[in-house]
Write a protein that holds these residues in place. Structure first.
Motif, mmCIF file in Angstrom:
data_model
loop_
_atom_site.group_PDB
_atom_site.id
_atom_site.type_symbol
_atom_site.label_atom_id
_atom_site.label_comp_id
_atom_site.label_asym_id
_atom_site.label_seq_id
_atom_site.Cartn_x
_atom_site.Cartn_y
_atom_site.Cartn_z
ATOM 1 N N ILE A 77 0.867 -1.180 0.000
ATOM 2 C CA ILE A 77 0.000 0.000 0.000
ATOM 3 C C ILE A 77 0.899 1.224 0.000
ATOM 4 O O ILE A 77 1.838 1.313 0.798
ATOM 5 C CB ILE A 77 -0.935 0.023 1.225
ATOM 6 N N VAL A 78 0.624 2.158 -0.892
ATOM 7 C CA VAL A 78 1.352 3.421 -0.944
ATOM 8 C C VAL A 78 0.353 4.552 -0.767
ATOM 9 O O VAL A 78 -0.571 4.704 -1.585
ATOM 10 C CB VAL A 78 2.120 3.599 -2.269
ATOM 11 N N HIS A 79 0.509 5.315 0.295
ATOM 12 C CA HIS A 79 -0.360 6.449 0.579
ATOM 13 C C HIS A 79 0.266 7.746 0.068
ATOM 14 O O HIS A 79 1.479 7.831 -0.115
ATOM 15 C CB HIS A 79 -0.603 6.563 2.085
ATOM 16 N N THR A 80 -0.573 8.746 -0.094
ATOM 17 C CA THR A 80 -0.109 10.052 -0.564
ATOM 18 C C THR A 80 -0.341 11.094 0.520
ATOM 19 O O THR A 80 -1.476 11.484 0.797
ATOM 20 C CB THR A 80 -0.833 10.477 -1.852
ATOM 21 N N SER A 81 0.735 11.535 1.143
ATOM 22 C CA SER A 81 0.674 12.634 2.095
ATOM 23 C C SER A 81 1.108 13.907 1.361
ATOM 24 O O SER A 81 0.905 14.049 0.167
ATOM 25 C CB SER A 81 1.547 12.341 3.317
ATOM 26 N N SER A 82 1.725 14.828 2.079
ATOM 27 C CA SER A 82 2.130 16.101 1.476
ATOM 28 C C SER A 82 3.062 16.815 2.445
ATOM 29 O O SER A 82 2.991 16.596 3.663
ATOM 30 C CB SER A 82 0.898 16.972 1.205
ATOM 31 N N GLY A 83 3.900 17.696 1.904
ATOM 32 C CA GLY A 83 4.660 18.573 2.771
ATOM 33 C C GLY A 83 3.753 19.387 3.674
ATOM 34 O O GLY A 83 4.124 19.727 4.808
ATOM 35 N N ALA A 84 2.539 19.688 3.199
ATOM 36 C CA ALA A 84 1.571 20.403 4.029
ATOM 37 C C ALA A 84 1.188 19.589 5.255
ATOM 38 O O ALA A 84 0.911 20.135 6.326
ATOM 39 C CB ALA A 84 0.328 20.740 3.209
ATOM 40 N N GLY A 85 1.162 18.269 5.128
ATOM 41 C CA GLY A 85 0.856 17.419 6.266
ATOM 42 C C GLY A 85 2.023 17.261 7.219
ATOM 43 O O GLY A 85 1.831 16.942 8.390
ATOM 44 N N LEU A 86 3.241 17.480 6.724
ATOM 45 C CA LEU A 86 4.429 17.332 7.555
ATOM 46 C C LEU A 86 4.808 18.627 8.257
ATOM 47 O O LEU A 86 5.309 18.611 9.377
ATOM 48 C CB LEU A 86 5.603 16.860 6.691
ATOM 49 N N GLY B 114 2.682 21.794 7.691
ATOM 50 C CA GLY B 114 1.590 22.764 7.697
ATOM 51 C C GLY B 114 1.685 23.680 6.494
ATOM 52 O O GLY B 114 2.755 23.852 5.898
ATOM 53 N N SER B 115 0.571 24.285 6.121
ATOM 54 C CA SER B 115 0.529 25.183 4.974
ATOM 55 C C SER B 115 -0.547 26.235 5.209
ATOM 56 O O SER B 115 -1.723 25.891 5.400
ATOM 57 C CB SER B 115 0.231 24.402 3.690
ATOM 58 N N VAL B 116 -0.153 27.481 5.208
ATOM 59 C CA VAL B 116 -1.089 28.581 5.460
ATOM 60 C C VAL B 116 -2.208 28.551 4.417
ATOM 61 O O VAL B 116 -1.964 28.405 3.221
ATOM 62 C CB VAL B 116 -0.347 29.933 5.420
ATOM 63 N N SER C 17 -3.974 20.221 5.268
ATOM 64 C CA SER C 17 -2.828 19.863 6.104
ATOM 65 C C SER C 17 -3.223 18.841 7.165
ATOM 66 O O SER C 17 -2.475 17.885 7.432
ATOM 67 C CB SER C 17 -2.245 21.110 6.770
ATOM 68 N N ALA C 18 -4.382 19.021 7.783
ATOM 69 C CA ALA C 18 -4.846 18.074 8.797
ATOM 70 C C ALA C 18 -5.089 16.699 8.191
ATOM 71 O O ALA C 18 -4.737 15.670 8.785
ATOM 72 C CB ALA C 18 -6.116 18.603 9.460
ATOM 73 N N ALA C 19 -5.695 16.665 7.012
ATOM 74 C CA ALA C 19 -5.950 15.388 6.351
ATOM 75 C C ALA C 19 -4.655 14.680 5.992
ATOM 76 O O ALA C 19 -4.499 13.473 6.213
ATOM 77 C CB ALA C 19 -6.797 15.614 5.099
ATOM 78 N N PRO D 84 11.585 24.325 14.681
ATOM 79 C CA PRO D 84 10.727 23.570 13.762
ATOM 80 C C PRO D 84 10.872 24.093 12.332
ATOM 81 O O PRO D 84 11.310 25.221 12.104
ATOM 82 C CB PRO D 84 9.303 23.860 14.286
ATOM 83 N N GLY D 85 10.519 23.250 11.383
ATOM 84 C CA GLY D 85 10.533 23.676 9.985
ATOM 85 C C GLY D 85 9.491 24.755 9.757
ATOM 86 O O GLY D 85 8.470 24.809 10.449
ATOM 87 N N ALA D 86 9.744 25.587 8.778
ATOM 88 C CA ALA D 86 8.817 26.688 8.484
ATOM 89 C C ALA D 86 7.536 26.168 7.844
ATOM 90 O O ALA D 86 7.573 25.280 6.983
ATOM 91 C CB ALA D 86 9.480 27.696 7.558
ATOM 92 N N VAL D 87 6.415 26.672 8.275
ATOM 93 C CA VAL D 87 5.131 26.355 7.668
ATOM 94 C C VAL D 87 5.091 26.953 6.262
ATOM 95 O O VAL D 87 5.499 28.111 6.061
ATOM 96 C CB VAL D 87 3.975 26.904 8.528
ATOM 97 N N TYR D 88 4.633 26.187 5.294
ATOM 98 C CA TYR D 88 4.535 26.697 3.930
ATOM 99 C C TYR D 88 3.658 27.940 3.901
ATOM 100 O O TYR D 88 2.567 27.961 4.464
ATOM 101 C CB TYR D 88 3.932 25.657 2.991
ATOM 102 N N GLY D 89 4.125 29.000 3.258
ATOM 103 C CA GLY D 89 3.345 30.202 3.098
ATOM 104 C C GLY D 89 3.447 31.175 4.249
ATOM 105 O O GLY D 89 2.862 32.254 4.202
#
Length: 301
Positions: free
Chosen positions: A153-162, A164-166, A172-174, A295-300
């Protein structure tokens, strides 16, 4: 020479366009027979008269591969169950599930409607959970019948999930939830021969083309770093038997770069051995924060 996925039966959700289409074509090119799922909706999830899944099936067949379309809603129990049934009834079994379907309804949090929150959580997070549940139930039954699968199984997350993204609190929560789901599934399902991993891709798709149009330079001659096809080789490998032993991992993939994400891990800590007052807790927290990595910078942001 044998292809990496010769004989494997692969389901890809959201495979009518963008990353999902690229994954479906890449799996087919490596010898897999592909179930191409797409509901055929617009970027915001609204109904669209076109069915892009059929177009991708036609592309695969034109190249000499085998594929079948599935137009069900995988964020419903019946749609997810029929997705697995389509693979088993058409090709005799299921080997790999790639969950990729999703859409956006971006708003700043104070402007985010409950319906927009629910819709994005439903498609991304529930749309990962239900296919996982039904595929895992199928593979568990196979294992109990003495046919332990080489399941992926391969899921698709995002940098927004890791990070956050303004403007993308729902998305981002999903996507963060998908990472948590991946870790739990990898732990629970290993006994049935199932490996579960996630990819956080960066690529130009319908969901990101506006962002990349504003922030990215034109592609260099000969290599488009933002092409979705750049992400697919890692997804194909994770979905193949060659990835034996790799499970519960999250990868970032962008252009020619692959990164293993290390996620949350303990940082500086202090144990008094007794209860602190609120003032003491605050003093300790500040001392620990001073010693911690930022922490890493939130996108945006």
């Amino acid at each position: 020479m044998s292809a990496l996925c010769d004989g494997r039966i692969v389901v890809v959700t959201g495979a009518g366009r963008g990353l999902g289409r690229a994954h479906a074509l890449a799996f087919a090119a490596e010898g897999a027979r592909v179930v191409v799922n797409d509901l055929g909706v617009g970027l915001d999830g609204a109904p669209d008269a076109r069915n892009p899944a059929e177009s991708v099936v036609a592309e695969i067949r034109a190249a000499g591969g085998e594929a079948v379309a599935h137009g069900g809603d995988i964020a419903t129990a019946e749609g997810a169950a029929s997705l697995v049934r389509t693979a088993v009834e058409t090709y005799g079994r299921l080997d790999t599930l790639v969950s990729n379907a999703g859409f956006l309804r971006d708003r700043m949090l104070v402007n985010l409607d409950e319906d927009d929150w629910d819709a994005v959580i439903r498609v991304h997070l529930k749309g990962h959970f239900l296919p996982l549940k039904h595929a895992a139930a199928h593979w568990r039954a196979e294992t109990k019948a003495g046919r332990t699968p080489v399941a992926r199984i391969v899921h698709t997350s995002s940098g927004a999930g890791l990070l956050g993204s303004v403007g993308q609190g729902n998305y981002s929560a999903a996507k963060a939830g998908i990472v948590g789901l991946t870790l739990v599934a990898a732990a629970e399902l290993a006994r049935y021969g199932i490996q579960v991993n996630a990819v956080a891709p960066a690529a130009r798709t319908r969901m990101t083309e506006r962002t990349f149009a504003e922030t990215m330079a034109a592609p260099a001659a000969g290599f488009d770093a933002m092409a979705p096809e750049n992400v697919s080789p890692l997804v194909v490998w994770l979905g193949s038997a060659a990835s034996t032993g790799v499970t519960g991992r999250v990868f970032e993939a962008e252009g020619g770069r692959i990164t293993v994400m290390e996620g949350w891990h303990p940082g500086p800590t202090a144990d008094k051995g007794a209860r602190r007052t609120p003032a003491e807790a605050g003093e300790t927290a500040r001392e620990l924060l001073a010693a911690a990595e930022p922490p890493g910078a939130v996108y945006g942001a």
